[in-house]
Design an enzyme around this catalytic site. Structure first.
Site, PDB file in Angstrom:
ATOM      1  N   LYS A 203     -65.515  61.329  31.348  1.00 50.76           N
ATOM      2  CA  LYS A 203     -64.712  61.090  32.177  1.00 50.76           C
ATOM      3  C   LYS A 203     -64.832  62.116  33.229  1.00 50.76           C
ATOM      4  O   LYS A 203     -65.314  63.184  33.347  1.00 50.76           O
ATOM      5  CB  LYS A 203     -63.195  61.132  31.317  1.00 50.76           C
ATOM      6  CG  LYS A 203     -62.940  60.007  30.616  1.00 50.76           C
ATOM      7  CD  LYS A 203     -61.427  60.193  29.937  1.00 50.76           C
ATOM      8  CE  LYS A 203     -61.402  58.595  29.262  1.00 50.76           C
ATOM      9  NZ  LYS A 203     -60.121  58.489  28.445  1.00 50.76           N
ATOM     10  N   ARG A 237     -63.085  58.904  20.628  1.00 50.91           N
ATOM     11  CA  ARG A 237     -63.641  57.867  21.391  1.00 50.91           C
ATOM     12  C   ARG A 237     -64.824  58.212  22.177  1.00 50.91           C
ATOM     13  O   ARG A 237     -64.843  58.903  23.060  1.00 50.91           O
ATOM     14  CB  ARG A 237     -62.551  57.213  22.133  1.00 50.91           C
ATOM     15  CG  ARG A 237     -63.085  55.910  22.725  1.00 50.91           C
ATOM     16  CD  ARG A 237     -61.667  55.084  23.495  1.00 50.91           C
ATOM     17  NE  ARG A 237     -62.087  54.001  23.842  1.00 50.91           N
ATOM     18  CZ  ARG A 237     -62.553  53.825  25.195  1.00 50.91           C
ATOM     19  NH1 ARG A 237     -62.885  54.792  25.690  1.00 50.91           N
ATOM     20  NH2 ARG A 237     -62.937  52.243  25.526  1.00 50.91           N
TER      21      ARG A 237
HETATM   22  N1  HH2 Z   1     -60.233  55.485  27.744  1.00 55.07           N
HETATM   23  C1  HH2 Z   1     -60.881  54.587  28.081  1.00 55.07           C
HETATM   24  C2  HH2 Z   1     -60.570  53.226  27.678  1.00 55.07           C
HETATM   25  N2  HH2 Z   1     -59.795  53.175  26.590  1.00 55.07           N
HETATM   26  N3  HH2 Z   1     -58.404  54.147  24.808  1.00 55.07           N
HETATM   27  C3  HH2 Z   1     -57.913  55.161  24.297  1.00 55.07           C
HETATM   28  N4  HH2 Z   1     -57.178  54.987  23.027  1.00 55.07           N
HETATM   29  N5  HH2 Z   1     -58.293  56.480  24.812  1.00 55.07           N
HETATM   30  C4  HH2 Z   1     -58.839  56.715  26.045  1.00 55.07           C
HETATM   31  O1  HH2 Z   1     -59.259  57.872  25.947  1.00 55.07           O
HETATM   32  C5  HH2 Z   1     -59.546  55.434  26.339  1.00 55.07           C
HETATM   33  C6  HH2 Z   1     -59.150  54.244  25.857  1.00 55.07           C
HETATM   34  C7  HH2 Z   1     -61.599  54.587  29.407  1.00 55.07           C
HETATM   35  O2  HH2 Z   1     -62.990  54.825  29.048  1.00 55.07           O
HETATM   36  P1  HH2 Z   1     -63.982  53.496  29.184  1.00 55.07           P
HETATM   37  O3  HH2 Z   1     -63.765  52.464  28.192  1.00 55.07           O
HETATM   38  O4  HH2 Z   1     -65.516  53.902  29.209  1.00 55.07           O
HETATM   39  O5  HH2 Z   1     -63.934  52.778  30.599  1.00 55.07           O
HETATM   40  P2  HH2 Z   1     -63.372  51.519  31.252  1.00 55.07           P
HETATM   41  O6  HH2 Z   1     -61.695  51.587  31.199  1.00 55.07           O
HETATM   42  O7  HH2 Z   1     -63.574  51.690  32.628  1.00 55.07           O
HETATM   43  O8  HH2 Z   1     -63.750  50.576  30.491  1.00 55.07           O
END
Ligand code: HH2
Length: 256
Positions: A203, A237
């Site tokens: 992040k 995660r």
């Molecule tokens: N962060 C992201 C997405 N989902 N869910 C939870 N519970 N906690 C988190 O910190 C979290 C989440 C963001 O990361 P990523 O899936 O890699 O990116 P994107 O939202 O652009 O798909």
């Protein structure tokens, strides 16, 4: 928790696993690397992302959930849309991970009659606006109180406490200092008595602290992950399961 983004535009791995067969292969790879569960998402929630129709989100994730549901490990679906939650539950997912924290009654109702686990994440506003100058008086107690209220709403609807996981939502409507305070303040969140999930992997917090672009943030992500685990995070995660496993194995051996 290994991240499977079946999206064209996720911030960390956008487009790499957009085709279903690529997302499925990626999920299998993360399982082979030792993921205890997978989080499958069809919508990017990166800051500024524009919303998606549920039908499009479902078209992205259904083939992935179908292919991975017999993988022998729990599957989580990362969605904030009640129709998507319902469809994923029908397909047999084990957890609904709602980055909007089940803030609508429709989201609460979508999980209430099922047996799935519910990850309640804190986000200020929504992804299109959340990073526009977020302001908190006391970020740790505000996030904790908000999560407490949402888990109460779930329990009122019949969701057993044992099904609930809480997540402070690192990077979701938080300034850099807010993210650091939340990570330091995880023990206060733990006091509510629920398992805590933390996502810091790649992040912008890590980018700010290291000056690194997204694809060079792994070392910083592992440091943040271990700091979160040391403060009581039970589920982390991550995008790179193999490295997270190594870091955890060494850390746990030392900690005993
Ligand atoms: N962060 C992201 C997405 N989902 N869910 C939870 N519970 N906690 C988190 O910190 C979290 C989440 C963001 O990361 P990523 O899936 O890699 O990116 P994107 O939202 O652009 O798909």
């Amino acid at each position: 928790m290994g991240v499977v983004n079946a999206t064209p535009d996720s911030f960390s791995d956008g487009g790499r696993y957009a085709a279903a067969d690529e997302a499925i292969a990626h999920g299998r790879r993360l399982l082979a690397e030792g993921a205890d569960l997978l989080d499958v998402g069809g919508e990017s929630t990166r800051p500024g992302a524009s919303p998606l129709e549920p039908a499009e989100e479902l078209a992205r994730i259904v083939p992935v959930l179908e292919a991975l549901r017999d993988c022998g490990r729990p599957l989580s679906v990362d969605t904030r849309r009640p129709p998507v939650m319902r469809a994923a539950i029908e397909l047999g997912v084990d957890m609904v991970n709602d980055v909007a924290g089940f803030r609508t009654q429709a989201a609460v109702d979508a999980v209430a009659g099922s047996q799935v686990a519910c990850c309640v994440m804190h986000m200020l506003g929504d992804p299109s606006t959340m990073q526009q100058a977020p302001v908190y008086r006391d970020v740790v107690s505000e996030v904790r109180d908000w999560l407490y209220g949402r888990q109460q709403a779930l329990q009122r609807a019949g969701v057993a406490a044992s099904r609930i996981v809480l997540d402070p939502g690192i990077g979701f409507g938080k300034a850099m200092e807010d993210n650091l305070r939340l990570l330091r303040g995880l023990p206060a969140l733990r006091e509510l008595g629920f398992p805590v999930l933390v996502g810091v992997s790649r992040k912008s917090l890590i980018g700010h602290l290291t000056g690194r672009p997204v694809h060079e943030r792994e070392a910083g992500s592992l440091a943040a992950m271990l700091a979160a685990v040391a403060r009581g995070a039970r589920i982390v995660r991550v995008h790179d399961v193999a490295r997270a496993r190594d870091a955890l194995a060494v850390w746990q051996a030392i900690e005993g």
